[in-house]
Design a protein around this motif. Structure first.
Motif, PDB file in Angstrom:
ATOM      1  N   ALA A 131       0.826  -1.210   0.000  1.00 39.67           N
ATOM      2  CA  ALA A 131       0.000   0.000   0.000  1.00 39.67           C
ATOM      3  C   ALA A 131       0.858   1.257   0.000  1.00 39.67           C
ATOM      4  O   ALA A 131       1.907   1.317   0.638  1.00 39.67           O
ATOM      5  CB  ALA A 131      -0.929  -0.003   1.219  1.00 39.67           C
ATOM      6  N   ASP A 132       0.384   2.280  -0.713  1.00 36.10           N
ATOM      7  CA  ASP A 132       1.020   3.589  -0.678  1.00 36.10           C
ATOM      8  C   ASP A 132       0.533   4.404   0.519  1.00 36.10           C
ATOM      9  O   ASP A 132       1.220   5.300   1.002  1.00 36.10           O
ATOM     10  CB  ASP A 132       0.700   4.377  -1.958  1.00 36.10           C
ATOM     11  CG  ASP A 132       1.173   3.652  -3.205  1.00 36.10           C
ATOM     12  OD1 ASP A 132       2.336   3.208  -3.219  1.00 36.10           O
ATOM     13  OD2 ASP A 132       0.370   3.521  -4.152  1.00 36.10           O
ATOM     14  N   LEU A 133      -0.674   4.084   0.990  1.00 38.40           N
ATOM     15  CA  LEU A 133      -1.297   4.817   2.092  1.00 38.40           C
ATOM     16  C   LEU A 133      -2.276   3.875   2.788  1.00 38.40           C
ATOM     17  O   LEU A 133      -2.853   2.985   2.153  1.00 38.40           O
ATOM     18  CB  LEU A 133      -2.015   6.056   1.554  1.00 38.40           C
ATOM     19  CG  LEU A 133      -2.725   6.967   2.549  1.00 38.40           C
ATOM     20  CD1 LEU A 133      -2.576   8.436   2.115  1.00 38.40           C
ATOM     21  CD2 LEU A 133      -4.218   6.635   2.641  1.00 38.40           C
ATOM     22  N   ILE A 134      -2.461   4.079   4.088  1.00 35.68           N
ATOM     23  CA  ILE A 134      -3.350   3.221   4.882  1.00 35.68           C
ATOM     24  C   ILE A 134      -4.474   4.069   5.467  1.00 35.68           C
ATOM     25  O   ILE A 134      -4.235   5.152   6.006  1.00 35.68           O
ATOM     26  CB  ILE A 134      -2.564   2.538   6.030  1.00 35.68           C
ATOM     27  CG1 ILE A 134      -1.366   1.763   5.480  1.00 35.68           C
ATOM     28  CG2 ILE A 134      -3.478   1.610   6.835  1.00 35.68           C
ATOM     29  CD1 ILE A 134      -0.339   1.415   6.541  1.00 35.68           C
ATOM     30  N   LEU A 135      -5.692   3.552   5.376  1.00 36.32           N
ATOM     31  CA  LEU A 135      -6.860   4.208   5.968  1.00 36.32           C
ATOM     32  C   LEU A 135      -7.372   3.374   7.139  1.00 36.32           C
ATOM     33  O   LEU A 135      -7.500   2.155   7.035  1.00 36.32           O
ATOM     34  CB  LEU A 135      -7.970   4.358   4.937  1.00 36.32           C
ATOM     35  CG  LEU A 135      -8.002   5.642   4.104  1.00 36.32           C
ATOM     36  CD1 LEU A 135      -9.161   5.577   3.118  1.00 36.32           C
ATOM     37  CD2 LEU A 135      -8.148   6.861   4.988  1.00 36.32           C
ATOM     38  N   ASP A 136      -7.670   4.045   8.221  1.00 36.26           N
ATOM     39  CA  ASP A 136      -8.177   3.407   9.432  1.00 36.26           C
ATOM     40  C   ASP A 136      -9.685   3.210   9.333  1.00 36.26           C
ATOM     41  O   ASP A 136     -10.442   4.167   9.251  1.00 36.26           O
ATOM     42  CB  ASP A 136      -7.824   4.302  10.631  1.00 36.26           C
ATOM     43  CG  ASP A 136      -8.425   3.832  11.936  1.00 36.26           C
ATOM     44  OD1 ASP A 136      -8.839   2.663  12.015  1.00 36.26           O
ATOM     45  OD2 ASP A 136      -8.451   4.637  12.889  1.00 36.26           O
ATOM     46  N   GLY A 137     -10.109   1.952   9.349  1.00 35.81           N
ATOM     47  CA  GLY A 137     -11.530   1.638   9.392  1.00 35.81           C
ATOM     48  C   GLY A 137     -11.852   0.793  10.601  1.00 35.81           C
ATOM     49  O   GLY A 137     -12.859   0.085  10.626  1.00 35.81           O
ATOM     50  N   THR A 138     -11.002   0.862  11.624  1.00 28.63           N
ATOM     51  CA  THR A 138     -11.139   0.006  12.793  1.00 28.63           C
ATOM     52  C   THR A 138     -11.975   0.690  13.870  1.00 28.63           C
ATOM     53  O   THR A 138     -12.439   1.812  13.711  1.00 28.63           O
ATOM     54  CB  THR A 138      -9.758  -0.343  13.389  1.00 28.63           C
ATOM     55  OG1 THR A 138      -9.195   0.836  14.000  1.00 28.63           O
ATOM     56  CG2 THR A 138      -8.804  -0.822  12.310  1.00 28.63           C
ATOM     57  N   ASP A 139     -12.119  -0.016  14.981  1.00 30.31           N
ATOM     58  CA  ASP A 139     -12.876   0.550  16.091  1.00 30.31           C
ATOM     59  C   ASP A 139     -12.176   0.313  17.426  1.00 30.31           C
ATOM     60  O   ASP A 139     -12.814   0.250  18.463  1.00 30.31           O
ATOM     61  CB  ASP A 139     -14.289  -0.044  16.143  1.00 30.31           C
ATOM     62  CG  ASP A 139     -14.285  -1.561  16.323  1.00 30.31           C
ATOM     63  OD1 ASP A 139     -13.192  -2.160  16.396  1.00 30.31           O
ATOM     64  OD2 ASP A 139     -15.380  -2.149  16.399  1.00 30.31           O
ATOM     65  N   ASN A 140     -10.848   0.149  17.381  1.00 28.91           N
ATOM     66  CA  ASN A 140     -10.149  -0.066  18.649  1.00 28.91           C
ATOM     67  C   ASN A 140      -8.742   0.519  18.626  1.00 28.91           C
ATOM     68  O   ASN A 140      -8.100   0.624  17.579  1.00 28.91           O
ATOM     69  CB  ASN A 140     -10.116  -1.552  19.023  1.00 28.91           C
ATOM     70  CG  ASN A 140      -9.232  -2.372  18.111  1.00 28.91           C
ATOM     71  OD1 ASN A 140      -8.041  -2.471  18.318  1.00 28.91           O
ATOM     72  ND2 ASN A 140      -9.819  -2.973  17.082  1.00 28.91           N
ATOM     73  N   ILE A 141      -8.289   0.918  19.809  1.00 29.63           N
ATOM     74  CA  ILE A 141      -7.019   1.619  19.969  1.00 29.63           C
ATOM     75  C   ILE A 141      -5.827   0.715  19.675  1.00 29.63           C
ATOM     76  O   ILE A 141      -4.846   1.148  19.052  1.00 29.63           O
ATOM     77  CB  ILE A 141      -6.894   2.190  21.404  1.00 29.63           C
ATOM     78  CG1 ILE A 141      -8.026   3.181  21.688  1.00 29.63           C
ATOM     79  CG2 ILE A 141      -5.541   2.870  21.593  1.00 29.63           C
ATOM     80  CD1 ILE A 141      -8.001   4.406  20.813  1.00 29.63           C
ATOM     81  N   TYR A 142      -5.889  -0.536  20.107  1.00 29.87           N
ATOM     82  CA  TYR A 142      -4.748  -1.432  19.937  1.00 29.87           C
ATOM     83  C   TYR A 142      -4.374  -1.584  18.463  1.00 29.87           C
ATOM     84  O   TYR A 142      -3.201  -1.451  18.090  1.00 29.87           O
ATOM     85  CB  TYR A 142      -5.058  -2.795  20.557  1.00 29.87           C
ATOM     86  CG  TYR A 142      -4.007  -3.842  20.244  1.00 29.87           C
ATOM     87  CD1 TYR A 142      -2.733  -3.773  20.810  1.00 29.87           C
ATOM     88  CD2 TYR A 142      -4.282  -4.887  19.367  1.00 29.87           C
ATOM     89  CE1 TYR A 142      -1.763  -4.719  20.516  1.00 29.87           C
ATOM     90  CE2 TYR A 142      -3.322  -5.841  19.065  1.00 29.87           C
ATOM     91  CZ  TYR A 142      -2.062  -5.749  19.647  1.00 29.87           C
ATOM     92  OH  TYR A 142      -1.109  -6.681  19.345  1.00 29.87           O
ATOM     93  N   THR A 143      -5.370  -1.873  17.607  1.00 30.04           N
ATOM     94  CA  THR A 143      -5.071  -2.046  16.188  1.00 30.04           C
ATOM     95  C   THR A 143      -4.509  -0.765  15.584  1.00 30.04           C
ATOM     96  O   THR A 143      -3.610  -0.794  14.739  1.00 30.04           O
ATOM     97  CB  THR A 143      -6.323  -2.490  15.422  1.00 30.04           C
ATOM     98  OG1 THR A 143      -6.851  -3.680  16.014  1.00 30.04           O
ATOM     99  CG2 THR A 143      -5.996  -2.780  13.958  1.00 30.04           C
ATOM    100  N   ARG A 144      -5.015   0.377  16.029  1.00 38.14           N
ATOM    101  CA  ARG A 144      -4.489   1.658  15.530  1.00 38.14           C
ATOM    102  C   ARG A 144      -3.029   1.850  15.936  1.00 38.14           C
ATOM    103  O   ARG A 144      -2.237   2.392  15.163  1.00 38.14           O
ATOM    104  CB  ARG A 144      -5.353   2.808  16.049  1.00 38.14           C
ATOM    105  CG  ARG A 144      -6.720   2.852  15.394  1.00 38.14           C
ATOM    106  CD  ARG A 144      -7.629   3.870  16.019  1.00 38.14           C
ATOM    107  NE  ARG A 144      -8.921   3.923  15.332  1.00 38.14           N
ATOM    108  CZ  ARG A 144     -10.088   3.968  15.930  1.00 38.14           C
ATOM    109  NH1 ARG A 144     -10.151   3.995  17.257  1.00 38.14           N
ATOM    110  NH2 ARG A 144     -11.205   3.998  15.230  1.00 38.14           N
ATOM    111  N   GLN A 145      -2.675   1.420  17.126  1.00 36.30           N
ATOM    112  CA  GLN A 145      -1.273   1.530  17.539  1.00 36.30           C
ATOM    113  C   GLN A 145      -0.388   0.596  16.716  1.00 36.30           C
ATOM    114  O   GLN A 145       0.764   0.932  16.400  1.00 36.30           O
ATOM    115  CB  GLN A 145      -1.128   1.219  19.034  1.00 36.30           C
ATOM    116  CG  GLN A 145      -1.787   2.237  19.962  1.00 36.30           C
ATOM    117  CD  GLN A 145      -1.056   3.573  20.030  1.00 36.30           C
ATOM    118  OE1 GLN A 145      -0.236   3.896  19.177  1.00 36.30           O
ATOM    119  NE2 GLN A 145      -1.369   4.361  21.046  1.00 36.30           N
TER     120      GLN A 145
END
Length: 322
Positions: free
Chosen positions: A106-120
């Motif tokens: 990927a050239d860029l990532i978009l957040d479609g999650t709903d939790n802090i851990y995965t975002r970290q």
């Protein structure tokens, strides 16, 4: 079908060359629920050449009011529906330190999650690999959007240095209005377009509340002591949620960092959902449809009735936001 014919209304704004850049771009969307499904929709309409989607969940009837899915999609893996509808590259996986390689192309990532851990986890991966990404969060009537450009802007860990000790509210518990996710996704994809076209973005958090119609931009400075973007310590690429099947067939989920669950607050949130709970000094226990769930003060959760690890992770994220 030629790109010039498909997206001619974009040309006065970004030009034919800009549209060509988008058609050659690769964007990964992590999560395919309320946020992710709309992000995929807008990326497709934008003309992004390759969309990669990572999600571990199935379409549920409760998803229908706030996603692009229809009743005919219920029971199907979300990535399969998006693959059929938009031609995405779908990975029926959980994003964790062992699967972050799915983001490599990927050239860029978009957040479609709903939790802090995965975002970290996303943040550590993106900062380590110098890859831009966009944090997106929604709840109730409001949302947050923040671009992360490694080396130029603050990163997500500058904003949230560590996992919260107590459970974060989630859409399953706090609720979400159906018009909030598409608005947040639209803002995120508009930022993504600018970033893919090489435009500068500011180090700021964009906040909106559809109830009050307030929109705010808050500058987020880079932290000199940030473990990720300053100190280059990528701890979330090492820590994993521990999942194990117990002798009685139930599944135990243990968060990567000990939490401090407030049973009184959780009991009240459950009560508002019409769920009665048994609360003791050591745990809180309740039923959700066919599931029997027991949550301990440190965040450990034991679930009876789940079929596999993916379902267990979804239940954990629903009630503890992990």
């Amino acid at each position: 079908m030629k790109v010039e014919m498909d997206f001619s209304r974009h040309f006065p704004i970004i030009g034919i060359e800009g549209q060509r850049k988008l058609s050659e771009s690769r964007v990964a969307v992590v999560g395919a629920g309320a946020l992710g499904s709309w992000e995929v929709y807008f990326l497709h309409k934008l003309g992004v050449g390759k969309i990669i989607v990572i999600d571990r969940d199935f379409v549920d009837e409760s998803d229908l009011p706030r996603t692009i899915y229809t009743k005919e999609d219920v029971g199907k893996p979300k990535v399969e529906v998006l693959k059929e509808r938009f031609g995405v590259v779908g990975h029926f996986e959980d994003l964790n330190p062992g699967t972050v390689g799915l983001l490599d192309e990927a050239d860029l990532i978009l957040d479609g999650t709903d939790n802090i851990y995965t975002r970290q986890v996303i943040n550590d991966y993106a900062v380590k690999n110098n890859k831009p990404w966009i944090y997106v969060g929604v709840l109730s009537t409001y949302g947050n959007v923040m671009p992360v450009v490694p080396g130029k802007t603050a990163c997500f860990r500058c904003l949230i240095p560590k996992l919260p000790e107590s459970p974060m509210p989630t859409c399953a518990v706090a609720g979400i209005m159906s018009y909030v996710p598409p608005l947040a996704a639209s803002l995120a994809v508009s930022l993504a377009a600018r970033m893919l076209l090489g435009e500068e973005v500011r180090s700021e958090l964009i906040f909106f509340d559809t109830k009050t119609l307030d929109f705010e931009k808050v500058e987020v400075p880079r932290r000199e002591d940030c473990p990720a973007c300053s100190l280059r310590k990528f701890e979330f690429l090492e820590k994993k949620i521990k999942i194990e099947r117990l002798c009685d067939g139930s599944i135990q989920v243990t968060p990567p960092v000990r939490m401090n669950v407030n049973f009184d607050e959780l009991e009240e949130r459950l009560r508002k959902l019409g769920i009665e709970a048994l609360k003791t000094s050591q745990f809180i226990q309740f039923e959700d449809d066919y599931l029997e769930i027991m949550i301990f003060q440190g965040g450990r959760m034991v679930i009876r009735g789940v079929e596999d690890e993916n379902e267990a992770k979804n239940v954990f994220a629903r009630y503890l936001g992990g």
